[in-house]
Design an enzyme around this catalytic site. Structure first.
Site, PDB file in Angstrom:
ATOM      1  N   SER A   1       0.806  -1.216   0.000  1.00 16.77           N
ATOM      2  CA  SER A   1       0.000   0.000   0.000  1.00 16.77           C
ATOM      3  C   SER A   1       0.843   1.273   0.000  1.00 16.77           C
ATOM      4  O   SER A   1       1.618   1.500  -0.911  1.00 16.77           O
ATOM      5  CB  SER A   1      -0.958  -0.049   1.179  1.00 16.77           C
ATOM      6  OG  SER A   1      -1.871   0.998   1.093  1.00 16.77           O
ATOM      7  N   HIS A   2       0.732   2.045   1.062  1.00 13.33           N
ATOM      8  CA  HIS A   2       1.394   3.353   1.135  1.00 13.33           C
ATOM      9  C   HIS A   2       2.788   3.259   1.733  1.00 13.33           C
ATOM     10  O   HIS A   2       3.449   4.276   1.899  1.00 13.33           O
ATOM     11  CB  HIS A   2       0.527   4.270   1.989  1.00 13.33           C
ATOM     12  CG  HIS A   2       0.149   3.610   3.281  1.00 13.33           C
ATOM     13  ND1 HIS A   2      -0.785   2.596   3.322  1.00 13.33           N
ATOM     14  CD2 HIS A   2       0.623   3.753   4.517  1.00 13.33           C
ATOM     15  CE1 HIS A   2      -0.880   2.164   4.565  1.00 13.33           C
ATOM     16  NE2 HIS A   2      -0.038   2.841   5.311  1.00 13.33           N
TER      17      HIS A   2
ATOM     18  N   LYS B   1      -1.652  -9.583  -0.822  1.00 16.96           N
ATOM     19  CA  LYS B   1      -3.026  -9.680  -0.317  1.00 16.96           C
ATOM     20  C   LYS B   1      -3.746 -10.716  -1.163  1.00 16.96           C
ATOM     21  O   LYS B   1      -3.557 -10.757  -2.371  1.00 16.96           O
ATOM     22  CB  LYS B   1      -3.772  -8.351  -0.490  1.00 16.96           C
ATOM     23  CG  LYS B   1      -3.086  -7.161   0.112  1.00 16.96           C
ATOM     24  CD  LYS B   1      -3.974  -5.923   0.044  1.00 16.96           C
ATOM     25  CE  LYS B   1      -3.813  -5.152  -1.246  1.00 16.96           C
ATOM     26  NZ  LYS B   1      -4.554  -3.866  -1.257  1.00 16.96           N
TER      27      LYS B   1
ATOM     28  N   ASP C   1      -2.333   6.576  -3.297  1.00 13.91           N
ATOM     29  CA  ASP C   1      -1.185   5.912  -2.673  1.00 13.91           C
ATOM     30  C   ASP C   1      -0.560   4.866  -3.591  1.00 13.91           C
ATOM     31  O   ASP C   1      -0.918   4.757  -4.772  1.00 13.91           O
ATOM     32  CB  ASP C   1      -1.602   5.278  -1.343  1.00 13.91           C
ATOM     33  CG  ASP C   1      -2.495   4.072  -1.540  1.00 13.91           C
ATOM     34  OD1 ASP C   1      -3.216   4.030  -2.563  1.00 13.91           O
ATOM     35  OD2 ASP C   1      -2.471   3.158  -0.694  1.00 13.91           O
TER      36      ASP C   1
ATOM     37  N   ASP D   1      -0.831   1.667  -4.144  1.00 17.62           N
ATOM     38  CA  ASP D   1      -1.655   0.729  -4.911  1.00 17.62           C
ATOM     39  C   ASP D   1      -2.986   1.323  -5.366  1.00 17.62           C
ATOM     40  O   ASP D   1      -3.851   0.600  -5.853  1.00 17.62           O
ATOM     41  CB  ASP D   1      -1.885  -0.557  -4.108  1.00 17.62           C
ATOM     42  CG  ASP D   1      -2.626  -0.305  -2.818  1.00 17.62           C
ATOM     43  OD1 ASP D   1      -2.465   0.795  -2.241  1.00 17.62           O
ATOM     44  OD2 ASP D   1      -3.366  -1.191  -2.369  1.00 17.62           O
TER      45      ASP D   1
ATOM     46  N   ASP E   1      -5.595   2.747  -3.789  1.00 18.81           N
ATOM     47  CA  ASP E   1      -6.895   2.660  -3.113  1.00 18.81           C
ATOM     48  C   ASP E   1      -7.166   3.830  -2.172  1.00 18.81           C
ATOM     49  O   ASP E   1      -8.302   4.093  -1.818  1.00 18.81           O
ATOM     50  CB  ASP E   1      -7.090   1.299  -2.408  1.00 18.81           C
ATOM     51  CG  ASP E   1      -5.993   0.980  -1.416  1.00 18.81           C
ATOM     52  OD1 ASP E   1      -5.049   1.781  -1.278  1.00 18.81           O
ATOM     53  OD2 ASP E   1      -6.083  -0.098  -0.791  1.00 18.81           O
ATOM     54  N   ARG E   2      -6.118   4.559  -1.785  1.00 16.29           N
ATOM     55  CA  ARG E   2      -6.348   5.711  -0.903  1.00 16.29           C
ATOM     56  C   ARG E   2      -6.478   6.999  -1.714  1.00 16.29           C
ATOM     57  O   ARG E   2      -6.063   7.054  -2.866  1.00 16.29           O
ATOM     58  CB  ARG E   2      -5.187   5.875   0.068  1.00 16.29           C
ATOM     59  CG  ARG E   2      -5.060   4.746   1.039  1.00 16.29           C
ATOM     60  CD  ARG E   2      -3.977   5.030   2.060  1.00 16.29           C
ATOM     61  NE  ARG E   2      -4.057   4.017   3.120  1.00 16.29           N
ATOM     62  CZ  ARG E   2      -3.522   4.130   4.309  1.00 16.29           C
ATOM     63  NH1 ARG E   2      -2.830   5.201   4.615  1.00 16.29           N
ATOM     64  NH2 ARG E   2      -3.666   3.178   5.207  1.00 16.29           N
TER      65      ARG E   2
ATOM     66  N   GLU F   1     -10.968   6.800   8.075  1.00 18.29           N
ATOM     67  CA  GLU F   1     -10.105   7.949   8.354  1.00 18.29           C
ATOM     68  C   GLU F   1      -8.744   7.807   7.689  1.00 18.29           C
ATOM     69  O   GLU F   1      -8.052   8.795   7.464  1.00 18.29           O
ATOM     70  CB  GLU F   1      -9.945   8.151   9.867  1.00 18.29           C
ATOM     71  CG  GLU F   1      -9.496   6.932  10.670  1.00 18.29           C
ATOM     72  CD  GLU F   1      -8.089   6.475  10.406  1.00 18.29           C
ATOM     73  OE1 GLU F   1      -7.228   7.341  10.207  1.00 18.29           O
ATOM     74  OE2 GLU F   1      -7.862   5.249  10.403  1.00 18.29           O
TER      75      GLU F   1
ATOM     76  N   LYS G   1     -11.423  -0.007  -1.320  1.00 19.38           N
ATOM     77  CA  LYS G   1     -11.507   1.440  -1.439  1.00 19.38           C
ATOM     78  C   LYS G   1     -10.854   1.841  -2.754  1.00 19.38           C
ATOM     79  O   LYS G   1     -10.069   1.072  -3.318  1.00 19.38           O
ATOM     80  CB  LYS G   1     -10.865   2.109  -0.245  1.00 19.38           C
ATOM     81  CG  LYS G   1      -9.448   1.682   0.061  1.00 19.38           C
ATOM     82  CD  LYS G   1      -9.038   2.290   1.378  1.00 19.38           C
ATOM     83  CE  LYS G   1      -7.634   1.902   1.784  1.00 19.38           C
ATOM     84  NZ  LYS G   1      -7.581   0.633   2.489  1.00 19.38           N
TER      85      LYS G   1
HETATM   86  C1  G6P Z   1      -5.061  -0.595   5.410  1.00 17.88           C
HETATM   87  C2  G6P Z   1      -6.452  -1.058   5.159  1.00 17.88           C
HETATM   88  C3  G6P Z   1      -7.426  -0.029   5.648  1.00 17.88           C
HETATM   89  C4  G6P Z   1      -7.179   0.316   7.087  1.00 17.88           C
HETATM   90  C5  G6P Z   1      -5.750   0.664   7.318  1.00 17.88           C
HETATM   91  C6  G6P Z   1      -5.513   0.762   8.805  1.00 17.88           C
HETATM   92  O1  G6P Z   1      -4.788   0.536   4.650  1.00 17.88           O
HETATM   93  O2  G6P Z   1      -6.653  -1.267   3.781  1.00 17.88           O
HETATM   94  O3  G6P Z   1      -8.713  -0.525   5.469  1.00 17.88           O
HETATM   95  O4  G6P Z   1      -7.959   1.395   7.493  1.00 17.88           O
HETATM   96  O5  G6P Z   1      -4.913  -0.325   6.781  1.00 17.88           O
HETATM   97  O6  G6P Z   1      -4.180   0.733   9.080  1.00 17.88           O
HETATM   98  P1  G6P Z   1      -3.644   0.634  10.551  1.00 17.88           P
HETATM   99  O7  G6P Z   1      -2.179   0.829  10.355  1.00 17.88           O
HETATM  100  O8  G6P Z   1      -4.273   1.785  11.297  1.00 17.88           O
HETATM  101  O9  G6P Z   1      -4.043  -0.690  11.109  1.00 17.88           O
HETATM  102 ZN    ZN Z   2      -3.322   1.328  -0.409  1.00 20.22          ZN
END
Ligand code: G6P
Ligand code: ZN
Length: 543
Positions: free
Chosen positions: A113-114, A126, A277, A279, A281-282, A364, A376
């Site tokens: 992801s990010h 995933k 981000d 991938d 999705d954000r 959030e 997302k």
């Molecule tokens: C990933 C998931 C999100 C989630 C986030 C929380 O990005 O795809 O659905 O909100 O992780 O991350 P955290 O580091 O707060 O567990």
């Molecule tokens: Zn992502």
């Protein structure tokens, strides 16, 4: 080409977290490590015989090699076919869409992801299920169990497949379709949004900057915003995916997308700034001089979604993760629809979306999406904003002010304490849990606690119970603090502290978010004993 079974011993810790298995890249690159995890997925889903899967990732270091490995393992496990993004690239929402459109049995998405990419940074895998969504908890548990019981994996010894060429090839008995990563995703976006109205907006001089952060949305945003919608060249920046995201942190928030934030707060700001981000999705949305928090964005999208063709009949319901602010609850109340509060993680929205109980969902952590896929979707959020801006003819700042005036404002901020030794982080959280029932009525730094609990969620569709999902503490006067440990870190523990204060009088002139939240912050620092437990009160990152 021969099929072989390689005998191995199980690896420790192949437990999928909030979003798949995420580890340092070098961990994944160890001999047999990726193979063991992928085989565990096949074992957990009852084998690969005759099944079809989607495979692709965000282009980070090791993406291509991992894609080739998964293709060989899928073939050796008897899979009938795989659909792979050209050059191994697929954004997470595009992968979700391909799984759904093609009715495959699931998909492997390669991404952390990010998190930064590179040989010394992070990698992840995933597994998404046949509905296109992240593996639900029951399945991740089975994958973990399989990873502990594994004694070998099946793989085809064969040359690499040419992933640069769109078209069909085969590997043993398995068909491999290499597809344009953007094409069918773009068709879906054209169905949901009024492309003519957005095209007219850009033709009328509307300006925008989309920062793809050297990650996967570059090709998607270029094709859709510039080529299809007529935004001028140069609208999409950092548009070429790179293995290390240009050495950056592909996380669309005011900290990591600082150049974009600086531009948006300057005199030269375009009408809209957006970023996505690693991938895809954000998302981050920012108007000229007006940052929109992800929690507010969800609420504002929910209030205006009917302006886009794909949502013209209204919303069945909305859902937000527990730490997300209550802004969308106010909208739901007014629309007379349900608002579900789920644990952190997109996977918890899946059952609600599948059952048609929720149409829009958000978190959030910069995620917003709808029932069009089961992830997302960063670019989708940007397009919905564009559609709304085109339909209303207002600026982002005007929409935001009008929203706060109508619904009140949830001042909101997240404070992250990173790389905390696990024992200390656990002691801090457990220290509150043992006292949680005694907190109501007590005051900290002058603020009285009204209610406090440890969040547990019973899925209304499949009845699954998820416990220990974070602490909620409500204070007098509409303030709420949430504390939880991150489920996505790769080093030590990250404590997340979410602060929120609802004010029904809209935006308070001259009050910054930090100023409104300061009394609450002091109260939580005292209540939780940050100084005693972890030796600090200042977070590493505030978003
Ligand atoms: C990933 C998931 C999100 C989630 C986030 C929380 O990005 O795809 O659905 O909100 O992780 O991350 P955290 O580091 O707060 O567990
Ligand atoms: Zn992502």
């Amino acid at each position: 080409m021969t099929k072989v079974t390689v005998n191995i011993a199980p690896f420790e810790g192949q437990k999928p977290g909030t979003s798949g298995l995420r580890k340092k890249t070098r961990v994944f690159m160890q001999e047999h490590y990726l193979e063991a995890f992928v085989q565990s997925v096949f074992d957990a889903i009852g084998g690969g015989d005759g099944k079809r899967f989607v495979i692709g990732g965000d282009g980070r270091y090791f993406n291509v090699q991992a894609t080739q490995t998964i293709i060989r393992i899928a073939a050796a496990n008897g899979a009938a076919g795989v659909i792979v993004g050209q050059n191994g690239l697929l954004s997470t929402p595009a992968a979700s869409n391909l799984i759904r459109q093609n009715g495959t049995d699931g998909g492997f998405i390669l991404s952390a992801s990010h998190n930064p990419g590179g040989i010394d940074e992070d990698f992840g895998v995933k597994f998404n299920a046949a509905n296109g969504g992240p593996a639900p908890e029951g399945l991740t548990t089975r994958i973990f169990e399989a990873s502990r019981a594994i004694n070998g994996y099946h793989i085809l010894r064969a040359d690499d497949v040419d992933l640069g060429q769109i078209g069909e090839v085969s590997l043993g008995n398995m068909k491999i379709e290499v597809v344009d990563p953007v094409a069918s995703y773009q068709v879906l976006m054209e169905q949901l949004f009024d492309f003519d109205a957005i095209r007219a907006l850009f033709a009328g001089g509307f300006t925008m900057r989309f920062d793809a952060m050297h990650a996967v949305t570059g090709p998607y945003a270029t094709a859709i915003l510039q080529e299809a919608l007529g935004a001028p060249e140069g609208t999409v920046v950092n548009a070429v995916p790179s293995e290390d995201f240009g050495g950056g942190h592909p996380d669309p928030n005011p900290i990591w997308a600082k150049p974009l934030m600086d531009l948006m707060m300057s005199d030269d700001a375009p009408d809209l700034g957006a970023a996505s981000d690693g991938d895809g999705d954000r998302n981050m949305i920012v108007g000229r001089g007006a940052y929109v928090t992800p929690s507010d964005s969800l609420a504002m999208l929910a209030a205006n979604a009917h302006l886009a063709p794909g949502y013209k009949d209204g919303l069945a319901g909305v859902a937000r993760s527990m730490p997300t602010s209550g802004a969308c609850d106010k909208v739901a109340e007014k629309l007379g629809i349900a608002c579900f509060e789920t644990p952190t993680g997109w996977k918890f929205f899946g059952t609600l979306l599948d059952a048609g109980r929720a149409t829009l969902c958000g978190e959030e952590s910069a995620g917003t999406g709808s029932d069009h896929v089961r992830e997302k979707d960063g670019l989708w959020a940007v397009l919905l904003w564009l559609n709304i801006l085109a339909a209303r003819g207002l600026s982002v700042a005007e929409i935001q002010e009008a929203h706060w005036a109508e619904f009140g404002r949830n001042y909101y901020s997240r404070h992250d304490f990173e790389a905390v030794p696990e024992v200390e982080a656990t002691a801090l959280v457990d220290g509150i849990i043992t006292r949680i029932d005694d907190l109501p009525g007590k005051s900290f730094a002058g603020m009285a606690v009204e209610k406090a609990d440890e969040f547990a969620y019973r899925d209304p569709i499949d009845n699954t119970l998820s416990e220990h999902q974070g602490l909620r503490i409500w204070f007098q006067g509409g303030a709420r603090a949430v504390l939880r440990l991150s489920g996505t870190g790769t080093e030590g523990a990250t404590i997340r502290l979410y602060l929120e204060h609802y004010r029904s009088d809209g935006s308070i002139e001259g009050h910054s978010t930090a100023a409104v939240l300061e009394p609450l912050r002091q109260a939580v620092l005292e209540l939780a004993g940050f100084q005693q437990h972890i030796g600090r009160v200042d977070p590493d990152v505030i978003t």
